[in-house]
Design a protein around this motif. Structure first.
Motif, short mmCIF file in Angstrom:
data_model
loop_
_atom_site.label_atom_id
_atom_site.label_comp_id
_atom_site.label_asym_id
_atom_site.label_seq_id
_atom_site.Cartn_x
_atom_site.Cartn_y
_atom_site.Cartn_z
N SER A 74 -16.95 -10.63 1.34
CA SER A 74 -16.17 -10.38 2.54
C SER A 74 -16.39 -8.93 2.96
O SER A 74 -15.84 -7.99 2.37
CB SER A 74 -14.68 -10.61 2.29
N ARG A 113 -13.22 -7.10 4.06
CA ARG A 113 -12.37 -6.60 2.99
C ARG A 113 -12.94 -5.30 2.41
O ARG A 113 -12.22 -4.34 2.15
CB ARG A 113 -12.31 -7.65 1.89
N VAL A 167 -8.01 -1.54 1.36
CA VAL A 167 -8.36 -2.33 0.18
C VAL A 167 -8.18 -1.49 -1.09
O VAL A 167 -8.58 -0.32 -1.16
CB VAL A 167 -9.81 -2.87 0.29
N SER A 168 -7.57 -2.10 -2.10
CA SER A 168 -7.34 -1.40 -3.35
C SER A 168 -8.62 -1.45 -4.18
O SER A 168 -9.45 -2.32 -3.98
CB SER A 168 -6.20 -2.06 -4.13
N VAL A 180 -8.96 -2.48 -7.13
CA VAL A 180 -9.01 -3.77 -7.86
C VAL A 180 -9.57 -4.86 -6.94
O VAL A 180 -10.43 -5.65 -7.33
CB VAL A 180 -7.61 -4.14 -8.38
N ASP A 181 -9.04 -4.89 -5.72
CA ASP A 181 -9.51 -5.91 -4.77
C ASP A 181 -10.97 -5.68 -4.41
O ASP A 181 -11.74 -6.63 -4.23
CB ASP A 181 -8.66 -5.88 -3.49
N CYS A 182 -11.34 -4.43 -4.30
CA CYS A 182 -12.74 -4.09 -3.98
C CYS A 182 -13.65 -4.58 -5.11
O CYS A 182 -14.70 -5.18 -4.86
CB CYS A 182 -12.86 -2.58 -3.81
N GLN A 189 -12.99 -6.94 -7.20
CA GLN A 189 -12.98 -8.41 -7.19
C GLN A 189 -13.99 -8.92 -6.15
O GLN A 189 -14.73 -9.87 -6.40
CB GLN A 189 -11.59 -8.91 -6.86
N GLU A 190 -14.01 -8.29 -5.02
CA GLU A 190 -14.93 -8.72 -3.96
C GLU A 190 -16.38 -8.52 -4.38
O GLU A 190 -17.27 -9.26 -3.97
CB GLU A 190 -14.64 -7.94 -2.68
N SER A 209 -17.52 -8.69 -7.43
CA SER A 209 -17.68 -9.23 -8.80
C SER A 209 -19.09 -9.79 -9.03
O SER A 209 -19.65 -9.66 -10.12
CB SER A 209 -16.62 -10.28 -9.09
N SER A 253 -15.94 -1.22 -13.18
CA SER A 253 -15.73 -2.57 -13.73
C SER A 253 -16.89 -3.03 -14.59
O SER A 253 -16.91 -4.17 -15.04
CB SER A 253 -15.54 -3.58 -12.59
#
Lengths: 373, 184
Positions: free
Chosen positions: A265, A268, A274-275, A277-279, A281-282, A284, A325
């Protein structure tokens, strides 16, 4: 219902197009063939002097010989007494048992690729026990395999009266309505299925496809995004992104990493809200790619029209998310670039458009160069 | 009722050459499509198809009935086009995709209705081009041309159980390739 993959592939193979040869193929071949034909003399010579072969199957000859001998022997030994053959015993003794037996036989035919034979048995099972949704469901499937959409629909509708919250029935009914171009009904069925299974890929995808066929672009775009929010991998996801991009909506994009394509996305990633963590996740799939391909680096390029600081901040945030990550220190494997111009996008290989904000991600082998960040 | 291939061959060999037209008519589409898959070009496929049928006519007397006629004919055709393409040193993957991706008679009346199926078939073409030639031929003969296991066993010189196993394995390979959708 999810189609059996092997069966789906077999159907695809069956439906591959056949190219037709030129209409005059036979005439042209015969014209060549007959002009090469041998003379009458050569043909006679070949007929007279070519060996003639006779073939027989020893088994059949032996069986025939035995039959002839028996006929003579039996004929000479008096009249034959008929055997008494006991009647066969019926295994199923109640209606429900017979329905179950018919159901299993019908399912068996279906599983082994004989849908025509399965219909009679599944019909029998469903007629005998009309309240059984399982029988009605598989009867519907049998009708579908026999290309009888009306029959299929009738079965499912009969079943949903008894089993109002059956996800597989509602889903198949949705597919049936879609194939029959009954779009409003398809949407109703898919939405009911979704209420039972909110992240159902089949239902979400079916809704998007229905809107596409209805030509309601706004609803269609929203539906594709709903699908991708829940499912961002696999061929349906790639197709969903393709559909979105066709409308110049680049909320989601696909990126090629080595031999793999990933869906991300972009909206996003580029959001200032965007946090980390969300970044992460996107990103991943990018993180996973780097983990599985230790000899490969990744380039991240951010475009933000007339906003070099914003582009830089977004690029650094993405790198931090990837590096943070990932196991080990891979900061030297993630390379950043950022530009304060809009991203040029090629459209259909001909025209081009620009994206005020864009992200490019791709993989490459490491090179000896001075690192930017 | 249609005359069997074997009876047609017998009558052709006994002098009724014009009956060969029936064999040509019966198998021209299958042979043309094989030639097209290897050549990637309709003109070449056209010429190859004619050459193959002429060759088959000349070789008919060598057909002894030890195999089904279709198996024998297909083997001769396949060997012919493989020799031809070897000499031409063509890029096989490209030609398969080119050959199979022709519009043909697959253009749907309402493109949107068949969107998924068309894209699925295109994905299948890409996956087919990535498996071996023999496996491609096996799958297409089995599913597109609906040939029997016996015929396939004779063409590929395998036992019937080996043919079934190879078909299953080839389907599994295609499934893996299609599941990787998005791969190069």
């Amino acid at each position: 219902m999810k189609k059996n993959n092997a069966g789906e592939i077999e159907e695809l193979l069956r439906s591959t197009p056949l190219q037709q040869p030129p209409d005059d193929m036979v005439e042209r071949v015969m014209s060549k063939v007959l002009s090469q034909q041998q003379s009458w003399f050569s043909r006679c010579w070949r007929k007279l002097f070519s060996p003639i072969s006779v073939s027989f199957q020893p088994g059949y000859v032996l069986a025939t010989a035995i039959a002839i001998v028996c006929a003579f022997w039996l004929g000479s030994s008096g009249p034959i007494r008929p055997e008494i053959i006991p009647p066969t015993v019926s295994v199923a003794t109640e209606d429900g048992g017979k329905a179950r037996a018919a159901y299993f036989i019908g399912r068996g035919y279906l599983e082994h690729g004989h849908p025509e034979q399965s219909l009679a048995y599944l019909e029998q099972a469903s007629q005998t026990v009309p309240g059984n949704p399982e029988y009605a469901y598989w009867l519907g499937v049998a009708y579908w395999k026999n290309n009888d959409l009306a029959g299929e629909r009738k079965s499912y509708l009969r079943a949903v009266k008894q089993a109002t919250d059956s996800y597989p029935l509602l889903l198949n009914l949705g597919h049936n309505y879609l194939n029959s171009s009954m779009f409003e009904e398809a949407l109703a069925s898919y939405n009911k299925a979704l209420s039972l299974s909110p992240s159902s890929a089949d239902a979400l995808y079916g809704i998007a496809l229905t809107y596409k066929l209805m030509g309601t672009q706004k609803d269609e775009i929203r539906a594709w995004k709903n699908y991708l929010a829940a499912h961002n991998s696999g061929r349906w996801a790639y197709r969903a992104v393709q559909e979105l991009n066709r409308y110049q909506d680049f909320t989601y994009r696909t990126y090629q990493l080595g031999v793999k394509r990933v869906v991300v996305s972009q909206e996003r990633l580029l959001s200032s809200q965007v946090s980390p963590v969300d970044c992460a996740q996107e990103l991943s799939e990018v993180i996973l790619f780097l983990k599985n391909n230790p000899a490969t680096d990744v380039e991240v390029i951010v475009f933000k029209d007339q906003d070099v600081d914003g582009a830089k901040a977004a690029a650094i945030k993405m790198k931090q998310a990837i590096v943070g990550s990932s196991p080990g220190d891979i900061s030297n494997r993630v390379h950043l670039s950022w530009f304060d111009i809009a991203e040029p996008i090629e459209k259909n290989g001909q025209d081009s458009t620009v994206l005020p904000e864009g992200v490019l991600i791709f993989s490459r082998f490491p090179m000896n160069e001075q690192k930017e960040v | 009722m249609e005359i069997s291939d074997e009876i047609l061959v017998e009558r052709i060999l006994s002098g009724e050459s014009t009956l060969f037209a029936q064999l040509v008519d019966r198998y021209k589409t299958i042979i043309f499509n094989v030639m097209l898959r290897y050549s990637g070009c309709r003109d070449d496929a056209d010429e190859l198809t004619q050459d193959v049928f002429c060759k088959l006519f000349r070789m008919l007397s060598r057909y002894k009935g030890e195999k089904l006629f279709f198996s024998w004919m297909y083997t001769v055709s396949l060997n012919h086009v493989k020799d031809w393409s070897r000499n031409r040193a063509l890029d096989r993957k490209k030609t398969v995709q080119l050959a199979l991706s022709g519009a043909g008679d697959f253009i749907p009346k309402r493109p949107d209705l068949h969107l998924e199926q068309r894209e699925a078939v295109e994905g299948l073409y890409a996956a087919l081009a990535r498996i071996s030639e023999d496996r491609q031929e096996l799958l297409l003969l089995r599913y597109r041309h609906e040939r029997s296991i016996k015929e396939l066993a004779e063409i590929f010189e395998l036992s019937e159980s080996a043919v079934k196993m190879r078909i299953n394995r080839s389907i599994a390979m295609l499934r893996e390739l299609l599941d990787e959708e998005g791969t190069l």
